[in-house]
Design a protein around this motif. Structure first.
Motif, PDB file in Angstrom:
ATOM      1  N   GLY A  50      -3.724   6.768  -1.341  1.00 23.12           N
ATOM      2  CA  GLY A  50      -3.295   6.450  -0.235  1.00 23.12           C
ATOM      3  C   GLY A  50      -2.461   5.275  -0.070  1.00 23.12           C
ATOM      4  O   GLY A  50      -2.371   4.167   0.765  1.00 23.12           O
ATOM      5  N   GLY A  51      -1.842   4.598  -1.328  1.00 18.12           N
ATOM      6  CA  GLY A  51      -1.159   3.491  -1.405  1.00 18.12           C
ATOM      7  C   GLY A  51       0.159   3.666  -0.585  1.00 18.12           C
ATOM      8  O   GLY A  51       0.786   4.977  -0.626  1.00 18.12           O
ATOM      9  N   ALA A  52       0.695   2.642  -0.028  1.00 16.06           N
ATOM     10  CA  ALA A  52       2.106   2.664   0.629  1.00 16.06           C
ATOM     11  C   ALA A  52       3.209   2.604  -0.310  1.00 16.06           C
ATOM     12  O   ALA A  52       3.479   1.655  -0.914  1.00 16.06           O
ATOM     13  N   LEU A  53       4.158   3.759  -0.467  1.00 19.23           N
ATOM     14  CA  LEU A  53       5.179   3.578  -1.438  1.00 19.23           C
ATOM     15  C   LEU A  53       5.998   2.851  -1.106  1.00 19.23           C
ATOM     16  O   LEU A  53       6.933   2.365  -2.028  1.00 19.23           O
ATOM     17  N   SER A  54       6.326   2.567   0.203  1.00 18.43           N
ATOM     18  CA  SER A  54       7.261   1.440   0.629  1.00 18.43           C
ATOM     19  C   SER A  54       6.961   0.097   0.084  1.00 18.43           C
ATOM     20  O   SER A  54       7.980  -0.681   0.113  1.00 18.43           O
ATOM     21  N   LEU A  55       5.996  -0.146  -0.343  1.00 16.63           N
ATOM     22  CA  LEU A  55       5.528  -1.533  -1.024  1.00 16.63           C
ATOM     23  C   LEU A  55       5.796  -1.349  -2.797  1.00 16.63           C
ATOM     24  O   LEU A  55       5.478  -2.361  -3.373  1.00 16.63           O
ATOM     25  N   GLY A  56       6.316  -0.086  -2.970  1.00 21.82           N
ATOM     26  CA  GLY A  56       6.528   0.158  -4.326  1.00 21.82           C
ATOM     27  C   GLY A  56       7.860  -0.419  -4.953  1.00 21.82           C
ATOM     28  O   GLY A  56       8.506  -1.205  -4.177  1.00 21.82           O
ATOM     29  N   THR A  57       8.521   0.251  -5.972  1.00 24.85           N
ATOM     30  CA  THR A  57       9.854  -0.026  -6.486  1.00 24.85           C
ATOM     31  C   THR A  57      10.297   1.343  -6.737  1.00 24.85           C
ATOM     32  O   THR A  57       9.913   2.464  -6.646  1.00 24.85           O
ATOM     33  N   VAL A  58      11.505   1.439  -7.420  1.00 28.60           N
ATOM     34  CA  VAL A  58      12.515   2.388  -7.533  1.00 28.60           C
ATOM     35  C   VAL A  58      12.779   2.291  -9.037  1.00 28.60           C
ATOM     36  O   VAL A  58      13.450   1.375  -9.188  1.00 28.60           O
ATOM     37  N   ILE A  59      12.696   3.476  -9.772  1.00 28.48           N
ATOM     38  CA  ILE A  59      13.103   3.419 -11.251  1.00 28.48           C
ATOM     39  C   ILE A  59      14.210   4.702 -11.243  1.00 28.48           C
ATOM     40  O   ILE A  59      13.354   5.850 -10.879  1.00 28.48           O
ATOM     41  N   GLU A  60      15.427   4.643 -11.646  1.00 29.33           N
ATOM     42  CA  GLU A  60      16.206   5.485 -11.686  1.00 29.33           C
ATOM     43  C   GLU A  60      16.264   6.145 -10.019  1.00 29.33           C
ATOM     44  O   GLU A  60      16.422   5.338  -9.277  1.00 29.33           O
ATOM     45  N   ASP A  61      15.934   7.387  -9.981  1.00 38.35           N
ATOM     46  CA  ASP A  61      16.003   7.852  -8.645  1.00 38.35           C
ATOM     47  C   ASP A  61      14.394   8.144  -8.276  1.00 38.35           C
ATOM     48  O   ASP A  61      14.343   8.736  -6.982  1.00 38.35           O
ATOM     49  N   ARG A  62      13.562   7.608  -8.501  1.00 37.13           N
ATOM     50  CA  ARG A  62      12.079   7.951  -8.346  1.00 37.13           C
ATOM     51  C   ARG A  62      11.473   6.872  -7.708  1.00 37.13           C
ATOM     52  O   ARG A  62      11.728   5.594  -8.023  1.00 37.13           O
ATOM     53  N   VAL A  63      10.601   6.723  -6.855  1.00 32.27           N
ATOM     54  CA  VAL A  63       9.852   5.940  -6.061  1.00 32.27           C
ATOM     55  C   VAL A  63       8.464   5.624  -6.732  1.00 32.27           C
ATOM     56  O   VAL A  63       7.770   6.751  -7.063  1.00 32.27           O
ATOM     57  N   VAL A  64       8.071   4.447  -6.931  1.00 37.36           N
ATOM     58  CA  VAL A  64       6.728   4.337  -7.896  1.00 37.36           C
ATOM     59  C   VAL A  64       5.704   3.507  -6.952  1.00 37.36           C
ATOM     60  O   VAL A  64       6.111   2.641  -6.194  1.00 37.36           O
ATOM     61  N   CYS A  65       4.766   3.947  -7.047  1.00 41.29           N
ATOM     62  CA  CYS A  65       3.605   3.688  -6.060  1.00 41.29           C
ATOM     63  C   CYS A  65       2.976   2.267  -6.644  1.00 41.29           C
ATOM     64  O   CYS A  65       2.877   2.084  -8.133  1.00 41.29           O
ATOM     65  N   PRO A  66       3.016   1.185  -5.623  1.00 34.82           N
ATOM     66  CA  PRO A  66       2.716   0.038  -6.209  1.00 34.82           C
ATOM     67  C   PRO A  66       1.048  -0.197  -6.819  1.00 34.82           C
ATOM     68  O   PRO A  66       0.741  -1.133  -7.346  1.00 34.82           O
ATOM     69  N   TYR A  67       0.215   0.848  -6.737  1.00 36.95           N
ATOM     70  CA  TYR A  67      -1.051   0.625  -6.808  1.00 36.95           C
ATOM     71  C   TYR A  67      -1.284   1.236  -8.261  1.00 36.95           C
ATOM     72  O   TYR A  67      -2.116   0.182  -8.984  1.00 36.95           O
ATOM     73  N   HIS A  68      -0.974   2.580  -8.630  1.00 32.90           N
ATOM     74  CA  HIS A  68      -1.339   2.833  -9.912  1.00 32.90           C
ATOM     75  C   HIS A  68      -0.196   3.188 -10.723  1.00 32.90           C
ATOM     76  O   HIS A  68      -0.230   3.935 -11.643  1.00 32.90           O
ATOM     77  N   GLY A  69       1.098   3.110 -10.136  1.00 35.92           N
ATOM     78  CA  GLY A  69       2.185   3.680 -10.823  1.00 35.92           C
ATOM     79  C   GLY A  69       2.699   4.974 -10.835  1.00 35.92           C
ATOM     80  O   GLY A  69       3.461   5.254 -11.450  1.00 35.92           O
ATOM     81  N   TRP A  70       2.181   5.816  -9.927  1.00 36.75           N
ATOM     82  CA  TRP A  70       2.666   7.155 -10.106  1.00 36.75           C
ATOM     83  C   TRP A  70       4.184   7.196  -9.549  1.00 36.75           C
ATOM     84  O   TRP A  70       4.616   6.522  -8.642  1.00 36.75           O
ATOM     85  N   GLU A  71       4.828   7.907 -10.178  1.00 37.30           N
ATOM     86  CA  GLU A  71       6.338   8.074 -10.044  1.00 37.30           C
ATOM     87  C   GLU A  71       6.640   9.438  -9.229  1.00 37.30           C
ATOM     88  O   GLU A  71       6.148  10.512  -9.636  1.00 37.30           O
ATOM     89  N   TYR A  72       7.365   9.430  -8.143  1.00 36.64           N
ATOM     90  CA  TYR A  72       7.737  10.552  -7.100  1.00 36.64           C
ATOM     91  C   TYR A  72       9.199  10.779  -7.069  1.00 36.64           C
ATOM     92  O   TYR A  72       9.824   9.674  -7.070  1.00 36.64           O
ATOM     93  N   GLU A  73       9.682  11.977  -7.680  1.00 36.08           N
ATOM     94  CA  GLU A  73      10.961  12.377  -7.263  1.00 36.08           C
ATOM     95  C   GLU A  73      11.433  12.553  -5.867  1.00 36.08           C
ATOM     96  O   GLU A  73      10.352  12.782  -5.017  1.00 36.08           O
TER      97      GLU A  73
END
Length: 377
Positions: A50-73
């Motif tokens: 349930g981490g907020a992806l909006s608190l994460g980062t963007v790698i290439e075109d993927r958004v990265v969860c700030p909690y455990h680093g899961w990357e979503y296209e």
């Protein structure tokens, strides 16, 4: 709140490579700009914890969860789980809702619903945006009221002489002549004759001595947009209000304000000041209205001929409720603790991929920051 519509959720200029949170229909979303310049929109909720992806980062075109680093296209599929050893696959359920996005009129629009593309209602047409005779400003605020109360307030011409008597209403001439409504399935508008007071300040410099009645065009565009076109003695002022339903009792208002007079950048601050003044006159009244939510029963409030635009809206809204387009129980997931719930609007991918329709897991937010989130399918 109505689903299955295009919602303008943010100004284009506010969305860049960093994840940005927006809220609409009670649900949080994350926006970011891909390398090709297009904007992506996902539910702002990592499927893992349930981490907020909006608190994460963007790698290439993927958004990265700030909690455990899961990357979503941008399509919502998870493509990397850092905790997995080499060779371990990505679970089928590791995906979140992705919503269609277009940019138009300087706004980011996302389709909140699961209708196929050919069945989606259109984005309203704003002809002034591409007209070089007009200059536009962006304005926004938050209103502690339901978005439909805010919407109806703008199309309600009868309140003008009393709430805006010092701006563009005339309490000495409050009569509203009968008017005709032009309507389609997705919008309604009317030309209404009003008696304004003499303009003051910078705009008063252009006004003639005698002030004649003016035609004001009021209109609504589904699901949440209202138009106010004031024909001043020296030009046109057209406001488009986007009443974004953050929750049942909170609305984020974004306004596109077009004018074809004083079109230099130097006059933008004065135009914004006037919008602020008018809106703040409305705020106290709208935030104090009861009941807070618009009644479903048309007979619950008394209507006059001058309320014809509001009545037209309510009748059309009821038709869409009957069609199943109202955000209701099917859009709410509840955790295993009382009163824990979250709104989840199904995305087109669920309809396009029936086998994956049950693959989404949604977690509800705890009642305090010290409580863990719980999941529900």
């Amino acid at each position: 709140m109505l689903k299955n519509f295009w919602y303008a959720v943010e100004f284009s200029e506010a969305v860049g490579r960093r994840p940005r949170k927006v809220t609409c229909l009670g649900q949080d979303f994350v926006l970011w700009r891909r390398r090709d310049g297009q904007v992506a929109c996902l539910s702002d909720l990592c499927v893992h914890r349930g981490g907020a992806l909006s608190l994460g980062t963007v790698i290439e075109d993927r958004v990265v969860c700030p909690y455990h680093g899961w990357e979503y296209e941008p399509d919502g599929g998870c493509v990397k789980i850092p905790a997995n050893p080499p060779g371990r696959g990505i679970p089928k359920k590791a995906r979140i809702d992705s919503y269609p996005v277009v940019e138009k009129y300087g706004m980011v629009w996302t389709f909140l619903g699961d209708l196929p593309e050919e069945e989606r209602p259109p984005i309203p047409y704003i002809p002034q945006h591409d007209d070089p005779a007009f200059r536009v400003i962006h304005w926004e605020t938050t209103l502690e009221a339901n978005y439909e109360r805010a919407l109806e307030n703008v199309v309600d011409a009868a309140h003008t002489p009393f709430v805006h008597g010092t701006a563009f209403g005339n309490p000495d001439k409050p009569e509203i002549p009968d008017y005709e409504i032009t309507q389609t399935d997705w919008y309604a508008e009317a030309d209404i004759l009003l008696n304004p007071p003499p303009p003051k300040g910078l705009w008063g410099m252009l006004a003639k001595a005698r002030i004649d009645p003016v035609i004001v065009t009021n209109g609504w565009y589904l699901p949440n947009i209202v138009k106010l076109h004031v024909r001043l003695p020296f030009g046109d002022l057209i406001l488009y209000d986007f009443n974004i339903p953050v929750s049942q009792n909170r609305t984020h208002v974004k306004i596109l304000g077009y004018r074809n007079f004083f079109t230099g950048k130097w006059a933008d601050a004065n135009a914004a000041k006037r919008i602020t003044r008018i809106f703040e006159q409305d705020r106290l009244v709208v935030e104090s209205q009861r009941p807070e939510l618009l009644p479903f029963d048309l007979s619950a409030e008394l209507h006059l001929r001058s309320d014809a635009l509001q009545v037209t809206y309510r009748r059309r809204r009821q038709q869409l409720i009957d069609r199943g387009w109202w955000v209701g129980g099917d859009d709410i997931v509840t955790g295993d603790v009382p009163r824990r719930e979250a709104t989840v609007i199904a995305s087109p991918a669920r309809r396009d991929n029936p086998d994956l329709a049950r693959a989404w897991v949604h977690k509800t937010r705890g009642e305090s920051l010290n409580e863990p989130a719980h999941s529900a399918e």
